[in-house]
Design a protein around this motif. Structure first.
Motif, PDB file in Angstrom:
ATOM      1  N   TYR A 172       0.773  -1.271  -0.013  1.00 46.72           N
ATOM      2  CA  TYR A 172       0.160  -0.093   0.063  1.00 46.72           C
ATOM      3  C   TYR A 172       0.878   1.259  -0.099  1.00 46.72           C
ATOM      4  CZ  TYR A 172       1.017  -0.954   4.873  1.00 46.72           C
ATOM      5  OH  TYR A 172       1.689  -1.257   6.097  1.00 46.72           O
ATOM      6  N   PRO A 173       0.344   2.370  -0.286  1.00 50.97           N
ATOM      7  CA  PRO A 173       1.103   3.766  -0.341  1.00 50.97           C
ATOM      8  C   PRO A 173       1.931   3.919   0.847  1.00 50.97           C
ATOM      9  CG  PRO A 173      -1.195   4.182  -0.390  1.00 50.97           C
ATOM     10  CD  PRO A 173      -0.992   2.695  -0.689  1.00 50.97           C
ATOM     11  N   GLU A 174       3.178   4.436   1.019  1.00 51.28           N
ATOM     12  CA  GLU A 174       3.805   4.771   2.089  1.00 51.28           C
ATOM     13  C   GLU A 174       3.128   5.731   2.983  1.00 51.28           C
ATOM     14  OE1 GLU A 174       6.729   3.878   3.566  1.00 51.28           O
ATOM     15  OE2 GLU A 174       6.959   2.038   2.095  1.00 51.28           O
ATOM     16  N   GLU A 175       2.140   6.668   2.374  1.00 47.04           N
ATOM     17  CA  GLU A 175       1.521   7.857   2.735  1.00 47.04           C
ATOM     18  C   GLU A 175       0.627   7.316   3.839  1.00 47.04           C
ATOM     19  OE1 GLU A 175       3.223   9.290  -1.089  1.00 47.04           O
ATOM     20  OE2 GLU A 175       1.979   7.667  -0.322  1.00 47.04           O
ATOM     21  N   PHE A 176       0.108   6.019   3.698  1.00 46.32           N
ATOM     22  CA  PHE A 176      -0.761   5.510   4.603  1.00 46.32           C
ATOM     23  C   PHE A 176      -0.312   5.453   6.220  1.00 46.32           C
ATOM     24  CE2 PHE A 176      -3.115   2.019   6.711  1.00 46.32           C
ATOM     25  CZ  PHE A 176      -4.418   2.570   6.485  1.00 46.32           C
ATOM     26  N   LYS A 177       1.089   5.286   6.104  1.00 46.86           N
ATOM     27  CA  LYS A 177       1.512   5.030   7.671  1.00 46.86           C
ATOM     28  C   LYS A 177       1.612   6.279   8.001  1.00 46.86           C
ATOM     29  CE  LYS A 177       4.648   1.514   5.483  1.00 46.86           C
ATOM     30  NZ  LYS A 177       5.945   0.949   5.122  1.00 46.86           N
ATOM     31  N   GLN A 178       1.433   7.439   7.543  1.00 44.04           N
ATOM     32  CA  GLN A 178       1.699   8.835   8.190  1.00 44.04           C
ATOM     33  C   GLN A 178       0.066   9.334   8.541  1.00 44.04           C
ATOM     34  OE1 GLN A 178       4.659   9.420   8.930  1.00 44.04           O
ATOM     35  NE2 GLN A 178       5.403   7.766   7.656  1.00 44.04           N
ATOM     36  N   VAL A 179      -0.933   8.549   8.350  1.00 42.71           N
ATOM     37  CA  VAL A 179      -2.198   9.183   8.492  1.00 42.71           C
ATOM     38  C   VAL A 179      -2.545   9.185  10.038  1.00 42.71           C
ATOM     39  CG1 VAL A 179      -4.477   8.994   8.042  1.00 42.71           C
ATOM     40  CG2 VAL A 179      -2.857   8.419   6.430  1.00 42.71           C
ATOM     41  N   THR A 180      -2.140   7.922  10.914  1.00 38.78           N
ATOM     42  CA  THR A 180      -2.220   7.874  12.203  1.00 38.78           C
ATOM     43  C   THR A 180      -1.103   7.065  12.937  1.00 38.78           C
ATOM     44  OG1 THR A 180      -3.849   5.867  11.776  1.00 38.78           O
ATOM     45  CG2 THR A 180      -4.611   7.986  12.438  1.00 38.78           C
ATOM     46  N   PRO A 181       0.070   7.735  12.877  1.00 33.69           N
ATOM     47  CA  PRO A 181       1.405   6.862  12.854  1.00 33.69           C
ATOM     48  C   PRO A 181       1.190   6.622  14.641  1.00 33.69           C
ATOM     49  CG  PRO A 181       1.630   9.362  12.567  1.00 33.69           C
ATOM     50  CD  PRO A 181       0.238   9.050  12.237  1.00 33.69           C
TER      51      PRO A 181
END
Length: 283
Positions: A172-181
């Protein structure tokens, strides 16, 4: 020396002639049992032949955790459950993702276990996926058409595990990890559903690790209609709803861009199948 050579050649030629002759060696002691019972034949026709999938339901403790007390599935549960699995998972994915997609991504071994799989901390393992090749599903003995909530939970497990298989193939996109880290915790079982939604997590279990957060969005979308899914999200805080919509958009874009699948169309199709399944009667 010449005499020895001649004798050797004669013996060698004789041995070749002997091998060419057909001899009655008697009946073979090797027994080949290629008979299939009704369950085996159904599995072969619907899973093994079209998708090269092995489904194991007979007891094999080498495939399971020896430290757990587990039991095999009841025979009368197997085909009805697998029919729902086929109709509400395999066939919709084949319709929107294509036969080649399913043949490539479908796990090549599915193991059915009749009982629950309890952990020592009181939580329950409902399914596992190993390396994208093997899925184990538990609690098959509790399957009935009339127990609608349980039926949806079984399918939720399958969509959850298949979601893992997909992101193990293409992340999945790396940006997903930054949504609710900072929201993940091993103590997710102590989080209420309301608190999870308020924080932007679709379920308490989605707070376990990032991978589970991703596939829980998938599983909730594919085991609920769009209206049911939206209603579930709207139980959370305004901030939580906004976060969940961001995650949903990432999942939808991932399915479209990576697998060329319209997630909302897939969601609608699976919901239609569920509506037909829930009308069936238990034997």
């Amino acid at each position: 020396m010449k005499l020895y050579k001649y004798l050797f050649l004669i013996m060698l030629a004789t041995s070749f002639v002997a091998c060419d002759k057909e001899e009655d060696l008697g009946e073979s002691n090797i027994i080949i049992d290629d008979t299939k019972n009704e369950i085996d034949q159904w599995i072969y026709d619907h899973f093994t032949k079209p998708y090269n999938v092995e489904i194991k339901y007979e007891w094999d403790d080498t495939e399971l955790e020896n430290s757990k007390v587990l039991t095999p599935p009841s025979l009368e549960k197997i085909i009805p459950f697998l029919e729902v699995l086929l109709e509400a998972w395999v066939e919709p994915y084949a319709e929107f993702g294509g036969e080649d997609f399913v043949k490539k991504m479908i796990p090549k071994q599915i193991i059915l276990v009749g009982s629950q799989n309890m952990n020592t901390n009181g939580t329950m393992v409902q399914g596992t996926a190993e390396g994208g090749r093997k899925v184990v599903l538990y609690q098959i003995n509790e399957f009935t058409y009339s127990n609608w909530s349980f039926l949806k939970r079984l399918m939720h497990i399958m969509h959850h595990e298949f979601g893992h298989i997909l992101h193990q193939d293409v992340l999945y996109p790396e940006e997903f990890k930054q949504v609710t880290p900072g929201g993940y915790t091993a103590a997710w079982m102590n989080v209420s559903e309301e608190d999870a939604l308020d924080e932007g997590f679709i379920s308490p279990y989605s707070k376990n690790i990032i991978d589970d957060d991703w596939v829980e969005i998938i599983a909730y979308m594919l085991t609920n209609s769009k209206l049911e899914y939206d209603t579930h999200i709207q139980r959370g805080s305004y901030q939580g709803q906004a976060i969940l919509r961001v995650k949903e958009e990432m999942v939808v874009n991932y399915y479209q861009n990576v697998w060329d699948i319209d997630m909302y169309a897939l969601q609608e199709r699976i919901h239609e199948v569920f509506e037909m399944v829930r009308l069936r009667e238990d034997n």
